[in-house]
Design a protein around this motif. Structure first.
Motif, PDB file in Angstrom:
ATOM      1  N   UNK A 155      43.716  45.569  56.457  1.00  0.00           N
ATOM      2  CA  UNK A 155      43.106  44.375  56.748  1.00  0.00           C
ATOM      3  C   UNK A 155      43.901  43.381  56.065  1.00  0.00           C
ATOM      4  N   UNK A 156      43.924  42.271  56.485  1.00  0.00           N
ATOM      5  CA  UNK A 156      44.598  40.944  56.087  1.00  0.00           C
ATOM      6  C   UNK A 156      43.677  40.625  54.766  1.00  0.00           C
ATOM      7  N   UNK A 157      42.315  41.048  54.443  1.00  0.00           N
ATOM      8  CA  UNK A 157      41.634  40.741  53.485  1.00  0.00           C
ATOM      9  C   UNK A 157      42.057  41.589  52.237  1.00  0.00           C
ATOM     10  N   UNK A 158      42.436  42.698  52.575  1.00  0.00           N
ATOM     11  CA  UNK A 158      42.869  43.709  51.677  1.00  0.00           C
ATOM     12  C   UNK A 158      44.001  43.352  51.035  1.00  0.00           C
ATOM     13  N   UNK A 159      45.236  42.786  51.870  1.00  0.00           N
ATOM     14  CA  UNK A 159      46.380  42.371  51.457  1.00  0.00           C
ATOM     15  C   UNK A 159      46.349  41.182  50.336  1.00  0.00           C
ATOM     16  N   UNK A 160      45.187  40.211  50.723  1.00  0.00           N
ATOM     17  CA  UNK A 160      44.860  39.026  49.811  1.00  0.00           C
ATOM     18  C   UNK A 160      44.396  39.643  48.670  1.00  0.00           C
ATOM     19  N   UNK A 161      43.339  40.415  48.667  1.00  0.00           N
ATOM     20  CA  UNK A 161      43.168  40.888  47.347  1.00  0.00           C
ATOM     21  C   UNK A 161      43.946  41.466  46.370  1.00  0.00           C
ATOM     22  N   UNK A 162      44.889  42.532  47.086  1.00  0.00           N
ATOM     23  CA  UNK A 162      45.884  43.126  46.377  1.00  0.00           C
ATOM     24  C   UNK A 162      46.728  42.036  45.655  1.00  0.00           C
ATOM     25  N   UNK A 163      47.078  40.924  46.407  1.00  0.00           N
ATOM     26  CA  UNK A 163      48.039  39.998  45.825  1.00  0.00           C
ATOM     27  C   UNK A 163      47.470  38.928  44.777  1.00  0.00           C
ATOM     28  N   UNK A 164      46.125  38.956  44.713  1.00  0.00           N
ATOM     29  CA  UNK A 164      45.281  38.276  43.852  1.00  0.00           C
ATOM     30  C   UNK A 164      44.583  39.012  42.734  1.00  0.00           C
ATOM     31  N   UNK A 165      45.046  40.331  42.516  1.00  0.00           N
ATOM     32  CA  UNK A 165      44.749  41.122  41.412  1.00  0.00           C
ATOM     33  C   UNK A 165      43.262  41.701  41.569  1.00  0.00           C
ATOM     34  N   UNK A 166      42.767  41.880  42.991  1.00  0.00           N
ATOM     35  CA  UNK A 166      41.420  42.453  43.287  1.00  0.00           C
ATOM     36  C   UNK A 166      41.279  43.776  43.560  1.00  0.00           C
ATOM     37  N   UNK A 167      40.242  44.412  43.754  1.00  0.00           N
ATOM     38  CA  UNK A 167      40.168  45.818  43.721  1.00  0.00           C
ATOM     39  C   UNK A 167      40.639  46.220  45.294  1.00  0.00           C
ATOM     40  N   UNK A 168      41.706  47.283  45.167  1.00  0.00           N
ATOM     41  CA  UNK A 168      42.277  47.932  46.374  1.00  0.00           C
ATOM     42  C   UNK A 168      42.175  49.357  46.234  1.00  0.00           C
TER      43      UNK A 168
ATOM     44  N   UNK B 176      50.500  51.602  50.172  1.00  0.00           N
ATOM     45  CA  UNK B 176      51.162  51.155  51.632  1.00  0.00           C
ATOM     46  C   UNK B 176      51.695  49.669  51.561  1.00  0.00           C
ATOM     47  N   UNK B 177      50.691  48.683  50.718  1.00  0.00           N
ATOM     48  CA  UNK B 177      51.130  47.274  50.770  1.00  0.00           C
ATOM     49  C   UNK B 177      52.317  47.192  49.887  1.00  0.00           C
TER      50      UNK B 177
END
Length: 330
Positions: free
Chosen positions: A17-30, A37-38
């Motif tokens: 999901x787009x929100x998953x990529x956004x969390x990854x880029x902003x240091x959130x939990x993934x 994969x990202x």
């Protein structure tokens, strides 16, 4: 050469999901699986995240908005260079917005910075209007004013009254009792009112009661024009100018009338520009500490962001530069 992807395109390629990529880029939990994969897509396409776009969405984005009336002013540029340097050393990124003395653009710029969610705003102010007051009252972003006083908002300003008094006393002490004060609009409270009042008190301490007032703007050209007209019917012993730039215009007008400084008319100003020392003769003036202003502004806005307890008003010190443009009268 592979193209620069968007977050949505990374999400599609990585099948997340787009929100998953956004969390990854902003240091959130993934999850580890999605993170791998990202990360693989980012490396394959050499993706470079837009630090600015990410930053303005974050709660603590390290951006400080700075609104200035112009970039060609000696005073503004000196403070701005020190401010930019000290903010960056403190880990903040300055976003500088120039309004070219357009008050509508000034208010728009302040609104834009609020929408960008900057951590704090530093506002170089020339006047405070009703619309400015409304803006201060409705926004909670840490806010610092440079150049003007305003109750309820932290501000840094020159000690204009004391500086004006020092010049007034010096001119009065040298025996001048026929003085023209060349000032600016009282819309600018600091320079137009407070600085002028300091000059008046300093002169009166030495018995100078004959003080003429002439309003101009901050430009050398307008000052020259106004003084040239004034000198047709008047000849003061000294012209005290609200800024060095105004003093340059006054000196030019005096020369055009076939007179000289300080033999025929004395002149002094405020600002302490470097060029003021290079004039012949060197200008008598007040030099404010612009480096101190930049450092003090950095320290203050960071304390406001951190909600530390600080004084609402702070004054910048000054030095008196004797120069050679004020003649001692008998």
């Amino acid at each position: 050469m592979k193209k620069q992807l968007t977050i949505l395109e990374i999400a599609k390629i990585a099948n997340v999901g787009k929100s998953t990529v956004s969390r990854f880029l902003n240091g959130g939990y993934v999850s580890q699986e999605n993170a791998e994969k990202i990360d693989k897509v980012i490396k394959e396409y050499n993706y470079k995240p837009n630090v600015f776009a990410r930053g303005i969405k974050a709660k603590n984005n390290r951006f400080i908005g700075i609104v200035v009336p112009c970039l060609d002013s000696f005073v503004t540029s000196q403070i701005l260079m020190q401010l930019d340097n000290s903010l960056r050393k403190s880990g903040y990124v300055p976003l500088i917005m120039n309004t070219d003395h357009n008050f509508d653009l000034e208010l728009e710029s302040l609104d834009d910075l609020i929408r960008l969610r900057v951590e704090g705003i530093i506002f170089f102010s020339t006047i405070i209007t009703k619309k400015h007051r409304e803006f201060f009252e409705k926004n909670t972003t840490p806010f610092l004013i440079i150049g003007q006083k305003y109750k309820g908002v932290t501000y840094i300003t020159n000690d204009d009254f004391s500086a004006g008094k020092r010049i007034g006393e010096y001119v009065g002490e040298l025996g001048h009792h026929n003085v023209l004060y060349l000032g600016v609009s009282e819309d600018d409270e600091s320079v137009g009112i407070i600085r002028k009042n300091g000059v008046i008190e300093g002169l009166k301490n030495y018995g100078c009661e004959k003080i003429d007032y002439l309003e101009t703007d901050f430009s050398m050209e307008k000052a020259e024009e106004n003084v040239e007209k004034y000198l047709v019917k008047n000849k003061p012993s000294c012209i005290i100018c609200a800024t060095d730039n105004i003093a340059f215009g006054a000196m030019k007008a005096i020369k055009k009338r076939g007179l000289s400084v300080p033999k025929d008319i004395s002149v002094c100003g405020f600002g302490g520009y470097k060029i003021s020392e290079m004039l012949t003769p060197p200008l008598t003036t007040i030099r404010f500490d612009y480096k101190e202003t930049g450092n003090l502004a950095t320290d203050t806005i960071i304390k406001l962001i951190n909600q530390d307890e600080i004084l609402q008003e702070k004054f910048v010190k000054f030095d008196f530069i004797k120069g050679e443009t004020v003649k001692k009268l008998k």
